[in-house]
Design a protein around this motif. Structure first.
Motif, PDB file in Angstrom:
ATOM      1  N   VAL A 121      59.993   2.620  28.699  1.00  0.00           N
ATOM      2  CA  VAL A 121      59.345   2.235  29.955  1.00  0.00           C
ATOM      3  C   VAL A 121      58.480   1.000  29.695  1.00  0.00           C
ATOM      4  O   VAL A 121      57.832   0.898  28.653  1.00  0.00           O
ATOM      5  CB  VAL A 121      58.507   3.402  30.535  1.00  0.00           C
ATOM      6  CG1 VAL A 121      57.458   3.885  29.546  1.00  0.00           C
ATOM      7  CG2 VAL A 121      57.860   3.032  31.875  1.00  0.00           C
ATOM      8  N   SER A 122      58.501   0.073  30.629  1.00  0.00           N
ATOM      9  CA  SER A 122      57.773  -1.186  30.464  1.00  0.00           C
ATOM     10  C   SER A 122      56.319  -1.066  30.897  1.00  0.00           C
ATOM     11  O   SER A 122      55.975  -0.294  31.785  1.00  0.00           O
ATOM     12  CB  SER A 122      58.432  -2.287  31.307  1.00  0.00           C
ATOM     13  OG  SER A 122      59.698  -2.627  30.820  1.00  0.00           O
ATOM     14  N   HIS A 123      55.479  -1.881  30.262  1.00  0.00           N
ATOM     15  CA  HIS A 123      54.100  -2.047  30.738  1.00  0.00           C
ATOM     16  C   HIS A 123      53.936  -3.458  31.324  1.00  0.00           C
ATOM     17  O   HIS A 123      54.830  -4.291  31.237  1.00  0.00           O
ATOM     18  CB  HIS A 123      53.088  -1.793  29.622  1.00  0.00           C
ATOM     19  CG  HIS A 123      53.258  -2.642  28.396  1.00  0.00           C
ATOM     20  ND1 HIS A 123      53.739  -2.134  27.210  1.00  0.00           N
ATOM     21  CD2 HIS A 123      53.011  -3.964  28.151  1.00  0.00           C
ATOM     22  CE1 HIS A 123      53.760  -3.096  26.295  1.00  0.00           C
ATOM     23  NE2 HIS A 123      53.328  -4.217  26.851  1.00  0.00           N
ATOM     24  N   GLY A 124      52.779  -3.684  31.926  1.00  0.00           N
ATOM     25  CA  GLY A 124      52.505  -4.964  32.571  1.00  0.00           C
ATOM     26  C   GLY A 124      52.419  -6.117  31.568  1.00  0.00           C
ATOM     27  O   GLY A 124      51.947  -5.945  30.435  1.00  0.00           O
TER      28      GLY A 124
ATOM     29  N   GLU B 145      54.137  -6.135  22.485  1.00  0.00           N
ATOM     30  CA  GLU B 145      54.848  -4.905  22.101  1.00  0.00           C
ATOM     31  C   GLU B 145      54.030  -3.667  22.468  1.00  0.00           C
ATOM     32  O   GLU B 145      54.563  -2.647  22.898  1.00  0.00           O
ATOM     33  CB  GLU B 145      55.129  -4.902  20.593  1.00  0.00           C
ATOM     34  CG  GLU B 145      55.838  -3.644  20.120  1.00  0.00           C
ATOM     35  CD  GLU B 145      56.032  -3.600  18.618  1.00  0.00           C
ATOM     36  OE1 GLU B 145      56.312  -2.503  18.093  1.00  0.00           O
ATOM     37  OE2 GLU B 145      55.901  -4.656  17.948  1.00  0.00           O
ATOM     38  N   PHE B 146      52.720  -3.766  22.291  1.00  0.00           N
ATOM     39  CA  PHE B 146      51.816  -2.655  22.602  1.00  0.00           C
ATOM     40  C   PHE B 146      50.942  -3.004  23.800  1.00  0.00           C
ATOM     41  O   PHE B 146      50.464  -4.128  23.920  1.00  0.00           O
ATOM     42  CB  PHE B 146      50.908  -2.347  21.410  1.00  0.00           C
ATOM     43  CG  PHE B 146      51.604  -1.692  20.258  1.00  0.00           C
ATOM     44  CD1 PHE B 146      51.656  -0.310  20.159  1.00  0.00           C
ATOM     45  CD2 PHE B 146      52.214  -2.452  19.268  1.00  0.00           C
ATOM     46  CE1 PHE B 146      52.297   0.310  19.095  1.00  0.00           C
ATOM     47  CE2 PHE B 146      52.861  -1.855  18.193  1.00  0.00           C
ATOM     48  CZ  PHE B 146      52.904  -0.469  18.113  1.00  0.00           C
ATOM     49  N   ALA B 147      50.746  -2.033  24.678  1.00  0.00           N
ATOM     50  CA  ALA B 147      49.800  -2.193  25.788  1.00  0.00           C
ATOM     51  C   ALA B 147      48.400  -1.869  25.280  1.00  0.00           C
ATOM     52  O   ALA B 147      48.197  -0.852  24.628  1.00  0.00           O
ATOM     53  CB  ALA B 147      50.175  -1.259  26.933  1.00  0.00           C
ATOM     54  N   ASN B 148      47.451  -2.753  25.561  1.00  0.00           N
ATOM     55  CA  ASN B 148      46.081  -2.487  25.123  1.00  0.00           C
ATOM     56  C   ASN B 148      45.014  -2.946  26.111  1.00  0.00           C
ATOM     57  O   ASN B 148      43.823  -2.848  25.835  1.00  0.00           O
ATOM     58  CB  ASN B 148      45.828  -3.132  23.743  1.00  0.00           C
ATOM     59  CG  ASN B 148      46.269  -4.586  23.718  1.00  0.00           C
ATOM     60  OD1 ASN B 148      46.046  -5.334  24.661  1.00  0.00           O
ATOM     61  ND2 ASN B 148      46.929  -4.983  22.628  1.00  0.00           N
TER      62      ASN B 148
ATOM     63  N   SER C  44      50.138   4.350  24.167  1.00  0.00           N
ATOM     64  CA  SER C  44      49.652   4.115  22.816  1.00  0.00           C
ATOM     65  C   SER C  44      50.819   3.787  21.882  1.00  0.00           C
ATOM     66  O   SER C  44      50.610   3.310  20.769  1.00  0.00           O
ATOM     67  CB  SER C  44      48.896   5.333  22.277  1.00  0.00           C
ATOM     68  OG  SER C  44      49.782   6.398  21.976  1.00  0.00           O
ATOM     69  N   LEU C  45      52.028   4.033  22.352  1.00  0.00           N
ATOM     70  CA  LEU C  45      53.227   3.803  21.542  1.00  0.00           C
ATOM     71  C   LEU C  45      53.817   2.414  21.789  1.00  0.00           C
ATOM     72  O   LEU C  45      53.603   1.808  22.847  1.00  0.00           O
ATOM     73  CB  LEU C  45      54.289   4.863  21.875  1.00  0.00           C
ATOM     74  CG  LEU C  45      53.905   6.311  21.588  1.00  0.00           C
ATOM     75  CD1 LEU C  45      54.990   7.248  22.109  1.00  0.00           C
ATOM     76  CD2 LEU C  45      53.666   6.536  20.099  1.00  0.00           C
TER      77      LEU C  45
END
Length: 221
Positions: free
Chosen positions: A98-101, A107-110, A74-75
């Protein structure tokens, strides 16, 4: 690793059997007594759900180490949104970006997926598996524990590894961390330390306040 105690609240079987209200109070007490080691606090919502699942999985023997890793998607990816916590001493051992896909967001994972080739992150609870040396050097296999949510992690080769694009310096260049193909990638400067701490059947929880996950998961309330 010491036998489990969850600090002063007894073993996970006892915690798993207490009422929901009592458990919430005890988790809140754990949260408020976290030893920070100069790190920042995780959000209460992420911590509470992580501990709920950790207690059940530890009691079932699925998780065998007293280490809980929380990734809070959420960050912003510009923030240090990964925490490694020793659940015996209630101490934060490490904190990292830490990276997201890449298809989960910028910038934000959603957006999240359990599908192969989605290049998205998957939410939920994992156990950490064995280490190996791959194209990113020392890497850690992950087993998703929630059917339909993250159980394809091993087949998708979703692992924890170090990456140049996960270095904090990248944030200054492009305003966000680089992204992975779905792996929780961490900076090379700290990846070996994180992997060696959490390998071999510890609990990893990837959090996001997505209502579809909360409805589907059997490990949180």
């Amino acid at each position: 690793m010491k036998s489990h105690s969850v600090t002063r609240y007894g073993n996970p079987k006892v915690l798993a059997s207490v009422s929901k209200n009592t458990l919430e109070l005890k988790i809140k007490d754990l949260y408020n007594s976290l030893k920070l080691n100069s790190f920042s606090m995780p959000k209460m919502e992420a911590f509470s759900k992580a501990v709920q699942g950790y207690i059940q999985l530890r009691e079932q023997g699925v998780v065998q180490k007293d280490i809980l890793t929380i990734v809070d998607f959420s960050l912003s990816s510009t923030q240090k949104r990964l925490w490694v916590i020793d659940m015996v001493t209630n101490t934060i051992l490490l904190q990292s970006v830490v990276s997201h896909g890449r298809n989960s967001g910028e910038e934000f994972a959603n957006s999240f997926s359990n599908e192969s080739n989605s290049n998205k992150s998957s939410l939920g609870f994992y156990t950490t598996g064995e280490t190996y040396n791959g194209k990113h050097g020392l890497s850690l296999k992950l087993d998703g524990l929630e059917y339909g949510i993250n159980n394809n992690a091993r087949n998708r080769a979703v692992v924890m590894h170090g990456a140049d694009y996960a270095a904090e310096g990248i944030i200054k260049q492009q305003g966000r961390l680089g992204r992975s193909q779905g792996c929780p990638a961490v900076p090379y400067a700290i990846h070996k330390e994180i992997i060696n701490l959490i390998k071999n059947k510890s609990c990893l929880f990837i959090y996001h306040p997505t209502s579809s996950y909360e409805k589907q998961s059997k490990l949180i309330s």
